[in-house]
Design a protein around this motif. Structure first.
Motif, PDB file in Angstrom:
ATOM      1  N   SER A 202      39.575 -59.701  15.023  1.00  0.00           N
ATOM      2  CA  SER A 202      39.529 -58.327  14.506  1.00  0.00           C
ATOM      3  C   SER A 202      38.128 -58.018  13.992  1.00  0.00           C
ATOM      4  CB  SER A 202      40.540 -58.163  13.379  1.00  0.00           C
ATOM      5  OG  SER A 202      40.245 -59.084  12.333  1.00  0.00           O
ATOM      6  N   LEU A 203      37.733 -56.764  14.108  1.00  0.00           N
ATOM      7  CA  LEU A 203      36.435 -56.340  13.612  1.00  0.00           C
ATOM      8  C   LEU A 203      36.639 -55.468  12.379  1.00  0.00           C
ATOM      9  CD1 LEU A 203      34.450 -55.372  16.852  1.00  0.00           C
ATOM     10  CD2 LEU A 203      34.291 -57.458  15.523  1.00  0.00           C
ATOM     11  N   GLU A 204      35.895 -55.764  11.349  1.00  0.00           N
ATOM     12  CA  GLU A 204      36.017 -54.990  10.115  1.00  0.00           C
ATOM     13  C   GLU A 204      34.830 -54.043   9.974  1.00  0.00           C
ATOM     14  OE1 GLU A 204      36.408 -57.579   6.821  1.00  0.00           O
ATOM     15  OE2 GLU A 204      38.288 -58.509   7.541  1.00  0.00           O
ATOM     16  N   LYS A 205      35.127 -52.860   9.511  1.00  0.00           N
ATOM     17  CA  LYS A 205      34.075 -51.872   9.286  1.00  0.00           C
ATOM     18  C   LYS A 205      33.164 -52.370   8.173  1.00  0.00           C
ATOM     19  CE  LYS A 205      33.415 -46.976   8.178  1.00  0.00           C
ATOM     20  NZ  LYS A 205      34.071 -45.702   7.848  1.00  0.00           N
ATOM     21  N   GLU A 206      31.839 -52.375   8.455  1.00  0.00           N
ATOM     22  CA  GLU A 206      30.889 -52.939   7.503  1.00  0.00           C
ATOM     23  C   GLU A 206      30.121 -51.867   6.729  1.00  0.00           C
ATOM     24  OE1 GLU A 206      29.009 -56.776   9.388  1.00  0.00           O
ATOM     25  OE2 GLU A 206      29.174 -55.243  10.956  1.00  0.00           O
ATOM     26  N   THR A 207      29.983 -50.712   7.307  1.00  0.00           N
ATOM     27  CA  THR A 207      29.184 -49.665   6.666  1.00  0.00           C
ATOM     28  C   THR A 207      29.618 -48.316   7.220  1.00  0.00           C
ATOM     29  OG1 THR A 207      26.918 -48.949   6.184  1.00  0.00           O
ATOM     30  CG2 THR A 207      27.360 -49.732   8.405  1.00  0.00           C
ATOM     31  N   ASN A 208      29.037 -47.265   6.708  1.00  0.00           N
ATOM     32  CA  ASN A 208      29.316 -45.930   7.221  1.00  0.00           C
ATOM     33  C   ASN A 208      28.229 -45.521   8.200  1.00  0.00           C
ATOM     34  OD1 ASN A 208      31.653 -45.485   5.655  1.00  0.00           O
ATOM     35  ND2 ASN A 208      30.373 -45.004   3.863  1.00  0.00           N
ATOM     36  N   GLY A 209      28.611 -44.689   9.154  1.00  0.00           N
ATOM     37  CA  GLY A 209      27.653 -44.237  10.156  1.00  0.00           C
ATOM     38  C   GLY A 209      28.076 -42.900  10.712  1.00  0.00           C
ATOM     39  N   PRO A 210      27.465 -42.469  11.794  1.00  0.00           N
ATOM     40  CA  PRO A 210      27.824 -41.180  12.405  1.00  0.00           C
ATOM     41  C   PRO A 210      29.307 -41.169  12.779  1.00  0.00           C
ATOM     42  CG  PRO A 210      25.823 -42.067  13.394  1.00  0.00           C
ATOM     43  CD  PRO A 210      26.393 -43.141  12.539  1.00  0.00           C
ATOM     44  N   SER A 211      29.951 -40.056  12.503  1.00  0.00           N
ATOM     45  CA  SER A 211      31.366 -39.911  12.843  1.00  0.00           C
ATOM     46  C   SER A 211      31.486 -39.459  14.299  1.00  0.00           C
ATOM     47  CB  SER A 211      32.025 -38.885  11.929  1.00  0.00           C
ATOM     48  OG  SER A 211      33.372 -38.677  12.306  1.00  0.00           O
ATOM     49  N   ILE A 212      32.212 -40.255  15.115  1.00  0.00           N
ATOM     50  CA  ILE A 212      32.378 -39.949  16.538  1.00  0.00           C
ATOM     51  C   ILE A 212      33.871 -39.779  16.831  1.00  0.00           C
ATOM     52  CG2 ILE A 212      32.034 -40.727  18.911  1.00  0.00           C
ATOM     53  CD1 ILE A 212      29.417 -40.193  17.561  1.00  0.00           C
ATOM     54  N   THR A 213      34.213 -38.665  17.455  1.00  0.00           N
ATOM     55  CA  THR A 213      35.592 -38.448  17.909  1.00  0.00           C
ATOM     56  C   THR A 213      35.591 -38.404  19.438  1.00  0.00           C
ATOM     57  OG1 THR A 213      35.367 -36.036  17.841  1.00  0.00           O
ATOM     58  CG2 THR A 213      36.176 -37.140  15.849  1.00  0.00           C
ATOM     59  N   VAL A 214      36.727 -38.778  20.025  1.00  0.00           N
ATOM     60  CA  VAL A 214      36.826 -38.851  21.480  1.00  0.00           C
ATOM     61  C   VAL A 214      38.020 -38.028  21.955  1.00  0.00           C
ATOM     62  CG1 VAL A 214      37.161 -40.336  23.493  1.00  0.00           C
ATOM     63  CG2 VAL A 214      35.755 -41.121  21.572  1.00  0.00           C
ATOM     64  N   GLN A 215      37.802 -37.242  22.996  1.00  0.00           N
ATOM     65  CA  GLN A 215      38.876 -36.462  23.624  1.00  0.00           C
ATOM     66  C   GLN A 215      38.876 -36.748  25.120  1.00  0.00           C
ATOM     67  OE1 GLN A 215      38.410 -32.217  23.320  1.00  0.00           O
ATOM     68  NE2 GLN A 215      40.029 -31.786  24.794  1.00  0.00           N
ATOM     69  N   VAL A 216      40.015 -37.201  25.648  1.00  0.00           N
ATOM     70  CA  VAL A 216      40.154 -37.464  27.088  1.00  0.00           C
ATOM     71  C   VAL A 216      40.968 -36.333  27.697  1.00  0.00           C
ATOM     72  CG1 VAL A 216      41.002 -39.043  28.852  1.00  0.00           C
ATOM     73  CG2 VAL A 216      40.035 -39.951  26.722  1.00  0.00           C
ATOM     74  N   GLU A 217      40.350 -35.572  28.612  1.00  0.00           N
ATOM     75  CA  GLU A 217      41.010 -34.394  29.168  1.00  0.00           C
ATOM     76  C   GLU A 217      42.006 -34.740  30.275  1.00  0.00           C
ATOM     77  OE1 GLU A 217      37.434 -31.109  28.398  1.00  0.00           O
ATOM     78  OE2 GLU A 217      37.758 -31.924  30.408  1.00  0.00           O
ATOM     79  N   ASN A 218      41.784 -35.827  30.988  1.00  0.00           N
ATOM     80  CA  ASN A 218      42.671 -36.191  32.098  1.00  0.00           C
ATOM     81  C   ASN A 218      42.881 -37.703  32.075  1.00  0.00           C
ATOM     82  OD1 ASN A 218      43.884 -36.828  34.558  1.00  0.00           O
ATOM     83  ND2 ASN A 218      42.799 -35.222  35.677  1.00  0.00           N
ATOM     84  N   HIS A 219      44.085 -38.111  31.649  1.00  0.00           N
ATOM     85  CA  HIS A 219      44.360 -39.551  31.528  1.00  0.00           C
ATOM     86  C   HIS A 219      44.580 -40.218  32.888  1.00  0.00           C
ATOM     87  CE1 HIS A 219      44.443 -39.543  27.176  1.00  0.00           C
ATOM     88  NE2 HIS A 219      45.224 -38.470  27.192  1.00  0.00           N
ATOM     89  N   LYS A 220      44.782 -39.427  33.941  1.00  0.00           N
ATOM     90  CA  LYS A 220      44.898 -40.018  35.272  1.00  0.00           C
ATOM     91  C   LYS A 220      43.548 -40.551  35.723  1.00  0.00           C
ATOM     92  CE  LYS A 220      46.129 -39.002  40.082  1.00  0.00           C
ATOM     93  NZ  LYS A 220      46.535 -37.955  41.064  1.00  0.00           N
ATOM     94  N   GLU A 282      27.239 -33.016  17.602  1.00  0.00           N
ATOM     95  CA  GLU A 282      28.324 -32.852  16.632  1.00  0.00           C
ATOM     96  C   GLU A 282      29.326 -34.003  16.690  1.00  0.00           C
ATOM     97  OE1 GLU A 282      30.065 -28.995  16.316  1.00  0.00           O
ATOM     98  OE2 GLU A 282      28.248 -27.988  17.033  1.00  0.00           O
ATOM     99  N   GLY A 283      28.891 -35.158  17.190  1.00  0.00           N
ATOM    100  CA  GLY A 283      29.718 -36.357  17.159  1.00  0.00           C
ATOM    101  C   GLY A 283      30.986 -36.265  17.992  1.00  0.00           C
ATOM    102  N   GLN A 284      30.972 -35.462  19.055  1.00  0.00           N
ATOM    103  CA  GLN A 284      32.177 -35.306  19.888  1.00  0.00           C
ATOM    104  C   GLN A 284      31.924 -35.826  21.304  1.00  0.00           C
ATOM    105  OE1 GLN A 284      34.560 -31.740  19.694  1.00  0.00           O
ATOM    106  NE2 GLN A 284      33.490 -31.043  17.840  1.00  0.00           N
ATOM    107  N   ILE A 285      32.700 -36.831  21.680  1.00  0.00           N
ATOM    108  CA  ILE A 285      32.681 -37.359  23.052  1.00  0.00           C
ATOM    109  C   ILE A 285      33.879 -36.754  23.791  1.00  0.00           C
ATOM    110  CG2 ILE A 285      33.115 -39.411  24.473  1.00  0.00           C
ATOM    111  CD1 ILE A 285      30.367 -39.531  23.546  1.00  0.00           C
ATOM    112  N   ILE A 286      33.607 -36.161  24.956  1.00  0.00           N
ATOM    113  CA  ILE A 286      34.676 -35.575  25.770  1.00  0.00           C
ATOM    114  C   ILE A 286      34.620 -36.221  27.157  1.00  0.00           C
ATOM    115  CG2 ILE A 286      35.633 -33.447  26.742  1.00  0.00           C
ATOM    116  CD1 ILE A 286      33.977 -31.945  24.532  1.00  0.00           C
ATOM    117  N   VAL A 287      35.761 -36.732  27.596  1.00  0.00           N
ATOM    118  CA  VAL A 287      35.850 -37.336  28.929  1.00  0.00           C
ATOM    119  C   VAL A 287      36.522 -36.310  29.845  1.00  0.00           C
ATOM    120  CG1 VAL A 287      36.628 -39.301  30.281  1.00  0.00           C
ATOM    121  CG2 VAL A 287      36.079 -39.596  27.848  1.00  0.00           C
ATOM    122  N   GLY A 288      35.754 -35.715  30.734  1.00  0.00           N
ATOM    123  CA  GLY A 288      36.298 -34.667  31.604  1.00  0.00           C
ATOM    124  C   GLY A 288      35.315 -34.306  32.701  1.00  0.00           C
ATOM    125  N   LYS A 289      35.415 -33.095  33.197  1.00  0.00           N
ATOM    126  CA  LYS A 289      34.574 -32.663  34.313  1.00  0.00           C
ATOM    127  C   LYS A 289      33.708 -31.489  33.900  1.00  0.00           C
ATOM    128  CE  LYS A 289      37.859 -34.289  37.797  1.00  0.00           C
ATOM    129  NZ  LYS A 289      38.726 -33.943  38.949  1.00  0.00           N
TER     130      LYS A 289
END
Length: 804
Positions: A202-220, A282-289
């Motif tokens: 397991s990996l434990e969070k060691e410090t604070n950093g940029p907040s990144i969120t992920v959105q996957v538009e097509n799970h196929k 703005e720390g947003q990762i989007i997986v799409g087209k």
């Protein structure tokens, strides 16, 4: 694909030699095409020793040279002429002894020899850093700080990374073996040893950093996407062990972050990608087209227009990466990077393959994703990479691991019968051995009965989904060589005698053409649909279209060898190789009334000059006679004679001949139409023949016929005939042989005339007739009688006017 033996030994205890390991892997289906020796320092510093400068004096005949004596551990010191400005008495130095080969950082390797330099003997060379391949410095000799005795090999002081590397010709179905772990899995089954795989911690969070969120538009398109944020990254060079590992695989080290992702890719088979976290809008990762036509600049600084179908990793401003294929220039890791978002995902093979094909990109990542990676590997690989980043780049974990995996990929379930295993392998294999082999390959055996079982296959084995695949796994680990041939082999068959050896017929034809200076080519069976659409003689409705085509240029199966051969001619002509004679045995394909039809054809190509110009004679371009001669010799080699020959002046020829056996076409030959040459971008005349090889082999006699040479002389008589233009020489030859009977040995034509001295619509042939009797000397009476028969036949059947 290259595999490091040193790295394999981290997974499994290998007591066998590298040659033995290579043989085992080859026998099991991972063909080892070669073994290379890797040394981090070329030559391994062989012949380089530690020496001590005992004396140093100015060279009497050269201002910039010094005379030194150096103790290299031998009975007497070695005299060495040195040109370095910093050489001095008392120094410990590295000496290349006589016979040693140096591999400098720049330039070619060279061997040290005993020599005289400006009249003084020199037995060796005191070396600078660049002369040994240790670096680029050439400011002076390398001065050591060591207490090691003189004469000690330099490799004892300087660590030389050594390895042996396997070159594996990976087949497309074995995506699971595209890594060191994958190869180790096969060795586990072959050697019956366990793999030493690092536990997933397991990996434990060691410090604070940029907040990144992920959105996957097509799970196929992206069934699983994982990532983690790391801060305090110090980008710099990788340690020697990592650089040596990458170099052994012919990869250039870049920096510690990128090198770690490459290490994980080749070690575990899981591609990773590191984004500069501060460059993610703005720390947003989007997986799409992204929309079709969108511009995207990749890491190679090339601007590419997106098709709108490729999967992209993007943020609110635009694209960051073509998913699974290639990163973007604006989001990659640089020397200024301090925070990263590390991506580890499982992308659909189909979406990756289409994107890579559209952009013409073939990367190590796309190679694996488009064949199918392990959907259960992303998080494990991510954690291993994080450990290395902590160790080698000072990174700290600044977020929890993101793992978006809504519908886990299921294991394959395959029903297997023991009877089918023994039948297909051709030998009875004990059920305990079958289970042992499968379990050693991580294939579980469940619901076992006396007759069979259910095999549970991990999804990383994308090629094992049917019963036959399971049986193949058993056989390749059990050993193909373990299936012995019976001592008593027999078979029942009905066949023509003598039996035709089709391979031998092709070999004979190949030898004939090669002996005449032809080169054999092998071209792709896939071709452009535009050829049939614009050829004027091929039917586009008969094209066999590929459903999962990689591109429109390779969208259909070829109906003829003509266009693939023309592409080869164009490639060579564009490189100033304009005089060419080529041939190809290849398969052609068509839609038929019931399914599909295919057959083997022999294509022959001539273009340019048959001989180069010289002071003796001028150059001579290829002509119809050259292509016709090549075809006739092939037919004679096979013992095949056409029943009829028809003149043709339609596509694909400006003019040519069609050779027939009854109503079946043996082949055709002639000058290729200019419009067809233009389709393939060929800018000079091409003579082409295409023979139905399947039909020719069936017609081939299979038996050579011999006749005793006649003891009696041959007689020649000539006739000049004026005939209609439409009448071919072939029809005259057939008519002559029929009328002349057994005495007519052969017929030839030695002149053809069309002009103002004969009526319009007519032509004149001058024919020679060779008469011979096997039993008697021909008399004038017999000769005149035979020639009279010929004249009557020509006049009656063709309306010929015999010229006197």
């Amino acid at each position: 694909m290259k595999i490091s033996i040193n790295r394999l030994k981290k997974y499994i205890a290998l007591e066998q030699s590298t040659d033995q390991i290579a043989e085992m892997l080859t026998q099991s289906g991972l063909e080892v095409e070669g073994i290379e020796k890797f040394e981090s320092i070329p030559g391994g510093l062989e012949g380089i020793v530690i020496g001590e400068v005992l004396s140093c004096e100015k060279h009497p005949n050269a201002d910039k040279l010094s005379l030194t004596t150096v103790d290299i551990g031998q009975e007497t010191p070695s005299p060495i002429v040195c040109g370095a400005p910093n050489v001095a008495k008392g120094q410990k130095v590295l000496v290349a002894t006589v016979g040693a080969t140096l591999y400098p950082t720049e330039g070619d390797s060279f061997q040290i020899k005993k020599a005289k330099i400006r009249g003084e003997v020199s037995e060796g060379m005191i070396c600078a850093e660049d002369e040994l391949g240790l670096g680029k410095s050439h400011d002076g000799i390398l001065v050591l700080d060591t207490d090691l005795p003189n004469g000690t090999p330099a490799a004892s002081l300087i660590d030389v990374g050594q390895d042996e590397v396997l070159e594996i010709g990976l087949t497309p179905n074995r995506a699971d073996a595209a890594s060191h772990l994958g190869v180790a899995r096969d060795l586990k089954a072959l050697l019956q040893k366990e793999i030493c795989l690092a536990e997933e911690s397991s990996l434990e969070k060691e410090t604070n950093g940029p907040s990144i969120t992920v959105q996957v538009e097509n799970h196929k398109d992206c069934p699983r996407y994982a990532g983690v944020v790391m801060t305090d990254i110090k980008v710099g060079p990788s340690p020697d062990w990592l650089q040596n590992f990458l170099k052994s695989l012919d990869l250039d080290p870049i920096n510690n972050v990128v090198d770690i992702t490459n290490f994980i890719l080749h070690d575990l088979g899981q591609p990773l990608h590191a984004f500069d976290a501060d460059k993610i809008s703005e720390g947003q990762i989007i997986v799409g087209k992204l929309p079709k036509g969108t511009s995207f600049v990749t890491l190679d600084e090339k601007e590419r227009k997106l098709s709108g179908e490729e999967l992209m990793i993007k943020d609110l401003k635009g694209g960051l990466c073509i998913a699974g294929i290639f990163g973007g220039v604006n989001s990659g890791v640089s020397e200024e990077t301090t925070s990263i978002f590390l991506e580890s995902a499982y992308f659909s093979p189909d979406i990756t393959r289409k994107g890579a094909q559209f952009h013409g990109l073939k990367t190590d990542a796309s190679f694996r994703f488009e064949r199918g990676t392990d959907p259960n590997m992303p998080v494990y690989a991510l954690k291993q990479a994080v450990k290395l980043l902590q160790e080698l780049a000072g990174g700290k974990v600044a977020s929890e691991i993101i793992d978006i995996y809504p519908e886990p990929v299921k294991d394959f379930e395959v029903d297997v019968e023991y009877g089918h295993i023994n039948r297909l392998i051709g030998k009875k294999i004990e059920t305990t051995e079958v289970k042992r082999i499968l379990e050693s390959l991580d294939i579980q055996v469940q619901n076992e009965t006396e007759t069979g079982f259910k095999a549970i296959v991990k999804p990383y084995r994308v090629d094992v989904t049917r019963e036959a695949d399971i049986i193949e796994e058993v056989l390749r680990i059990h050993g193909f060589e373990q299936v012995l041939l019976s001592e008593n082999l027999n078979t029942d068959y009905l066949a023509e005698h003598p039996v035709k050896d089709f391979d031998k017929l092709q070999y004979n034809a190949t030898s004939l053409l090669a002996g005449q200076g032809f080169s054999e080519i092998i071209t792709n069976s896939l071709t452009k649909p535009v050829y049939s659409a614009k050829s004027g003689y091929l039917d586009p409705a008969k094209d066999v279209e590929i459903y999962n085509k990689l591109s429109e240029d390779l969208g259909v199966m070829r109906q003829t060898l003509l266009f693939s051969g023309l592409e080869v001619l164009a490639h060579n002509i564009n490189r100033r190789q304009t005089n060419l004679r080529l041939f190809e045995f290849g398969t052609v394909y068509q839609k038929a009334e019931t399914g599909y039809a295919e057959g083997v054809r022999l294509g022959i190509f001539l273009t340019g000059n048959s001989r180069e110009e010289s002071w003796i004679e001028a150059s001579a371009p290829y002509s119809f006679a050259n292509i016709y001669s090549a075809v006739v010799q092939i037919l004679e080699k096979l013992g095949v004679s056409p029943d009829s020959v028809e003149v043709v002046e339609s596509a694909p020829f400006e003019y040519g001949l069609i050779l027939k056996a009854g109503e079946k076409i043996l082949g055709s030959l002639g000058l290729v139409q200019k419009s067809l040459l233009k389709l393939a971008e060929v800018r000079q005349d091409v003579w082409f023949a295409e023979l139905d090889w399947d039909l020719l082999c069936k017609k081939a006699s299979g038996v050579k016929k011999y006749a005793e040479i006649s003891k009696f002389p041959e007689v020649r008589r000539d006739l000049s005939l004026v005939i209609d233009k439409e009448i071919s020489y072939n029809s005259l030859e057939i008519l002559a042989k029929k009328a002349g009977g057994r005495l007519l040995h052969r017929v030839g034509v030695f002149d053809v005339y069309q002009g103002d001295k004969i009526p319009e619509g007519k032509k004149a042939y001058a024919l020679s007739f060779h008469l011979q009797d096997q039993e008697n000397t021909l008399t004038d009476k017999v000769i005149d009688k035979t020639m009279s028969k010929l004249i009557q036949a020509f006049e009656k059947e063709t309306g010929a006017l015999i010229r006197t």
